[in-house]
Design an enzyme around this catalytic site. Structure first.
Site, PDB file in Angstrom:
ATOM      1  NE  ARG A 106      -0.714   0.612   4.962  1.00 20.04           N
ATOM      2  CZ  ARG A 106      -0.130   1.687   5.491  1.00 20.04           C
ATOM      3  NH1 ARG A 106       0.044   2.787   4.753  1.00 20.04           N
ATOM      4  NH2 ARG A 106       0.303   1.684   6.742  1.00 20.04           N
ATOM      5  CG  ASP A 204       6.289   6.349  11.714  1.00 24.33           C
ATOM      6  OD1 ASP A 204       6.040   6.746  10.571  1.00 24.33           O
ATOM      7  OD2 ASP A 204       5.529   5.567  12.313  1.00 24.33           O
TER       8      ASP A 204
END
Length: 312
Positions: A106, A204
């Site tokens: 994705r 992140d």
């Protein structure tokens, strides 16, 4: 080197959301709102600090991986493996381009450069296979693969002088820096910027401040950190959540650091002692950010893409 550590009590709740996987916060200087997504909840959200209004819209698909602002005031959304365009808060998104077709992937993190191009990457849905790639998407819907062998794309950010691109592969526990040619849209001279492969810590999402500092959220690490351009950490801010995901500077003076967070992977016991998980946090006055670049669709010019310093 002096290390700054900001007390946890300086961290405030901006939005009492309940995001499964909050991500990609962006401050829109046109609407004067904070925008972000809940990836697993497939939610596109906004928050108006002036009124306290929190608007939420739900979308189709399995995942809403990230978002981007555009020069005409619409939004790009990363829905599964395609990029869609949402013209208004009440409109259904229209397909803009398909980035990949086939792998168990994705779309995840993305960011627009100062020429209005979208840099966006894919990730492995099983979080361990190097199935992902980094792509460049242009305003006419053309998609170009930049490089592959990525597990989880994250932390895409551009230095204020537009000469460096930062890129993180969270599940390889590393961040790299590249030389960036703004005119040609080309990157080269890949080099390691931060390496957590020994500890398994997970860098992140990221953003930069006006002085070139790279701010990074550590998923499962309960903190955010600021790197100087030489790769040294000079500020660490502990958070009251296990899973910060991404961050951006916002507010009219771009001096509020907004941090998205996640409830994902936390068991009921942990959630009971961590009520801020899934909320959007705010920290004021630690640095000043830059206006977000806007994607240029079919030649629409981004008037805010010079990245001049914001008002002090």
């Amino acid at each position: 080197m002096t290390m700054n550590s900001i007390p946890v009590h300086r961290v405030e709740i901006a939005v009492a959301s309940t995001d499964i996987l909050g991500e990609t916060p962006l401050w829109c200087d046109q609407s004067r709102k904070l925008w972000w997504v809940d990836i697993d909840g497939r939610l596109h959200q906004s928050f108006d600090p002036a009124t306290g209004a929190h608007h939420v819209s739900s979308h189709d698909g399995q995942f809403l991986g990230s978002q981007a602002l555009t020069a005409d005031g619409s939004h790009l959304l990363a829905q599964d493996l395609r990029v869609t365009r949402r013209s208004s808060v009440d409109a259904c998104p229209d397909q803009f381009c398909e980035v990949e077709n086939g792998p168990d992937n994705r779309l995840n993190d993305g960011r627009v450069d100062a020429r209005g191009r979208l840099w966006i990457g894919t990730m492995d849905n099983q979080l361990h296979r190097p199935n992902g790639s980094l792509y460049q998407v242009t305003g006419d819907g053309q998609v170009k693969r930049v490089f592959s062998d990525v597990i989880v794309t994250n932390g895409i950010a551009f230095a204020p002088d537009n000469r460096t691109l930062y890129f993180t592969d969270t599940r390889r526990f590393r961040t790299w820096a590249f030389d960036f040619d703004l005119d040609d849209g080309v990157i080269d001279n890949r080099r390691l910027f931060a390496d957590y492969s020994a500890s398994g810590e997970r860098p992140d999402g990221a953003c930069v401040d006006v002085d070139g500092g790279l701010w990074t959220a550590f998923f499962s690490g309960g903190r955010i950190a600021r790197y100087r351009p030489d790769g040294q950490i000079d500020t660490i801010i502990p958070l009251p959540v296990t899973n910060p995901t991404c961050l951006c500077f916002g507010g009219d003076d771009l001096k509020t650091l907004f941090v998205t967070t996640a409830r994902k992977f936390l068991d009921p016991q942990r959630l009971s002692i961590e009520p801020q998980a899934g909320q959007v946090l705010a920290i004021h006055g630690v640095a000043q950010g830059l206006p977000e670049h806007r994607f240029s669709i079919s030649g629409i010019v981004d008037q805010s893409s010079t990245h001049a310093r914001a008002r002090t």
